[in-house]
Scaffold this motif. Structure first.
Motif, PDB file in Angstrom:
ATOM      1  N   GLY A  22       0.938  -1.419   0.331  1.00 56.28           N
ATOM      2  CA  GLY A  22      -0.659  -0.296  -0.137  1.00 56.28           C
ATOM      3  C   GLY A  22       1.234   1.294   0.044  1.00 56.28           C
ATOM      4  O   GLY A  22       1.124   2.118  -0.592  1.00 56.28           O
ATOM      5  N   VAL A  23       2.275   1.519   0.299  1.00 54.89           N
ATOM      6  CA  VAL A  23       2.540   2.276   1.037  1.00 54.89           C
ATOM      7  C   VAL A  23       3.619   2.460  -0.644  1.00 54.89           C
ATOM      8  O   VAL A  23       3.324   3.382  -1.478  1.00 54.89           O
ATOM      9  N   GLU A  24       3.982   1.559  -0.588  1.00 53.84           N
ATOM     10  CA  GLU A  24       4.693   1.317  -2.529  1.00 53.84           C
ATOM     11  C   GLU A  24       3.441   1.933  -3.437  1.00 53.84           C
ATOM     12  O   GLU A  24       4.366   3.067  -3.976  1.00 53.84           O
ATOM     13  N   GLY A  25       2.538   1.677  -3.326  1.00 54.02           N
ATOM     14  CA  GLY A  25       1.679   2.478  -4.289  1.00 54.02           C
ATOM     15  C   GLY A  25       1.387   3.724  -4.031  1.00 54.02           C
ATOM     16  O   GLY A  25       1.286   4.431  -5.394  1.00 54.02           O
ATOM     17  N   LEU A  26       1.836   4.129  -3.015  1.00 57.11           N
ATOM     18  CA  LEU A  26       0.744   5.349  -2.960  1.00 57.11           C
ATOM     19  C   LEU A  26       1.830   6.427  -2.904  1.00 57.11           C
ATOM     20  O   LEU A  26       2.002   7.333  -4.144  1.00 57.11           O
ATOM     21  N   VAL A  27       2.965   5.714  -2.810  1.00 56.02           N
ATOM     22  CA  VAL A  27       3.938   6.551  -4.228  1.00 56.02           C
ATOM     23  C   VAL A  27       4.482   6.847  -4.523  1.00 56.02           C
ATOM     24  O   VAL A  27       4.731   7.429  -5.912  1.00 56.02           O
ATOM     25  N   SER A  34       4.704   3.982 -11.838  1.00 51.95           N
ATOM     26  CA  SER A  34       4.476   2.713 -11.477  1.00 51.95           C
ATOM     27  C   SER A  34       5.240   2.996 -10.515  1.00 51.95           C
ATOM     28  O   SER A  34       6.319   2.595 -10.014  1.00 51.95           O
ATOM     29  N   ASP A  35       4.953   1.159  -9.925  1.00 51.59           N
ATOM     30  CA  ASP A  35       4.237   0.632  -8.006  1.00 51.59           C
ATOM     31  C   ASP A  35       6.442   0.220  -8.470  1.00 51.59           C
ATOM     32  O   ASP A  35       7.136  -0.058  -7.897  1.00 51.59           O
ATOM     33  N   THR A  41      13.679   2.157  -0.290  1.00 52.14           N
ATOM     34  CA  THR A  41      14.119   3.552   0.902  1.00 52.14           C
ATOM     35  C   THR A  41      12.702   4.590   0.957  1.00 52.14           C
ATOM     36  O   THR A  41      12.309   4.987   1.854  1.00 52.14           O
ATOM     37  N   ALA A  42      12.454   4.808  -0.957  1.00 53.84           N
ATOM     38  CA  ALA A  42      11.345   5.362  -1.252  1.00 53.84           C
ATOM     39  C   ALA A  42       9.635   5.012  -0.035  1.00 53.84           C
ATOM     40  O   ALA A  42       8.848   5.608   0.440  1.00 53.84           O
ATOM     41  N   ALA A  43       9.517   4.054  -0.067  1.00 50.71           N
ATOM     42  CA  ALA A  43       8.069   3.077   0.174  1.00 50.71           C
ATOM     43  C   ALA A  43       8.793   2.902   1.256  1.00 50.71           C
ATOM     44  O   ALA A  43       7.666   3.157   2.172  1.00 50.71           O
ATOM     45  N   ARG A  44       9.718   2.754   1.857  1.00 50.76           N
ATOM     46  CA  ARG A  44       9.845   2.535   3.826  1.00 50.76           C
ATOM     47  C   ARG A  44       9.532   4.797   4.258  1.00 50.76           C
ATOM     48  O   ARG A  44       9.268   4.492   4.993  1.00 50.76           O
ATOM     49  N   THR A  45      10.320   4.964   3.535  1.00 52.51           N
ATOM     50  CA  THR A  45      10.355   6.248   4.080  1.00 52.51           C
ATOM     51  C   THR A  45       9.391   7.642   3.622  1.00 52.51           C
ATOM     52  O   THR A  45       8.274   7.515   4.596  1.00 52.51           O
ATOM     53  N   PRO A  48       4.470   6.197   4.454  1.00 48.68           N
ATOM     54  CA  PRO A  48       4.182   5.833   5.517  1.00 48.68           C
ATOM     55  C   PRO A  48       3.920   7.349   5.553  1.00 48.68           C
ATOM     56  O   PRO A  48       2.483   7.796   6.260  1.00 48.68           O
ATOM     57  N   PHE A  49       4.890   8.480   5.319  1.00 50.84           N
ATOM     58  CA  PHE A  49       4.134   9.342   5.913  1.00 50.84           C
ATOM     59  C   PHE A  49       3.020  10.026   4.619  1.00 50.84           C
ATOM     60  O   PHE A  49       2.212  10.975   5.101  1.00 50.84           O
ATOM     61  N   TYR A  50       3.081  10.016   3.200  1.00 51.35           N
ATOM     62  CA  TYR A  50       2.049   9.955   2.574  1.00 51.35           C
ATOM     63  C   TYR A  50       0.296   8.759   3.144  1.00 51.35           C
ATOM     64  O   TYR A  50      -0.720   9.622   3.057  1.00 51.35           O
ATOM     65  N   GLN A  51       0.473   7.926   4.142  1.00 48.28           N
ATOM     66  CA  GLN A  51      -0.326   7.280   4.301  1.00 48.28           C
ATOM     67  C   GLN A  51      -0.989   7.382   5.870  1.00 48.28           C
ATOM     68  O   GLN A  51      -2.334   8.022   5.822  1.00 48.28           O
ATOM     69  N   ALA A  52       0.147   8.805   6.419  1.00 47.22           N
ATOM     70  CA  ALA A  52      -0.604   9.290   7.187  1.00 47.22           C
ATOM     71  C   ALA A  52      -1.201  10.648   6.901  1.00 47.22           C
ATOM     72  O   ALA A  52      -2.313  11.093   7.984  1.00 47.22           O
ATOM     73  N   LEU A  53      -0.733  10.675   6.179  1.00 47.59           N
ATOM     74  CA  LEU A  53      -1.431  11.547   5.615  1.00 47.59           C
ATOM     75  C   LEU A  53      -2.877  11.621   5.210  1.00 47.59           C
ATOM     76  O   LEU A  53      -3.796  12.220   5.224  1.00 47.59           O
ATOM     77  N   LEU A  54      -3.071  11.136   4.171  1.00 48.54           N
ATOM     78  CA  LEU A  54      -4.456  10.608   3.883  1.00 48.54           C
ATOM     79  C   LEU A  54      -5.353   9.558   4.520  1.00 48.54           C
ATOM     80  O   LEU A  54      -5.993  10.607   4.714  1.00 48.54           O
TER      81      LEU A  54
END
Length: 104
Positions: A22-27, A34-35, A41-45, A48-54
């Motif tokens: 899910g976080v990879e997809g959000l990035v 494309s995912d 690193t982008a998926a890990r950092t 979750p920021f995008y996920q928390a924001l959403l």
């Protein structure tokens, strides 16, 4: 669903299994790629920021739909946080972490 998570071990496990995807997809969505182009690193950092924001915005839209921040509000918030200007120009109203760094 969020309210059920503390009591639903099976639900937590099911969501926990797909959360990394899910976080990879959000990035990928926010970056317009494309995912498969999202590195670990982008998926890990950033993911979750995008996920928390959403997630926060979704909850806020359910509770106070009349008080949603605009895109410009969110951009200004990120700018102020990253530049250390949450409460005003740099050096004024700096948070406890910044004061601790300065030895205050």
């Amino acid at each position: 669903m969020l309210g059920l998570l503390p009591r639903g071990e099976g639900l937590r496990e099911a969501i926990g299994e797909v959360l990394p995807e899910g976080v990879e997809g959000l990035v990928a969505i926010f970056e317009g790629v494309s995912d498969t182009e999202v590195d670990a690193t982008a998926a890990r950092t950033v993911g979750p920021f995008y996920q928390a924001l959403l997630t926060g915005l979704m909850v806020r839209s359910l509770v106070r739909p009349d008080a949603m921040p605009t895109g410009a509000d969110l951009a200004e918030a990120v700018r102020r946080v990253t530049e250390g200007e949450v409460l005003g120009p740099y050096g004024q109203g700096r948070g406890a972490a910044a004061r601790a760094e300065d030895g205050a």
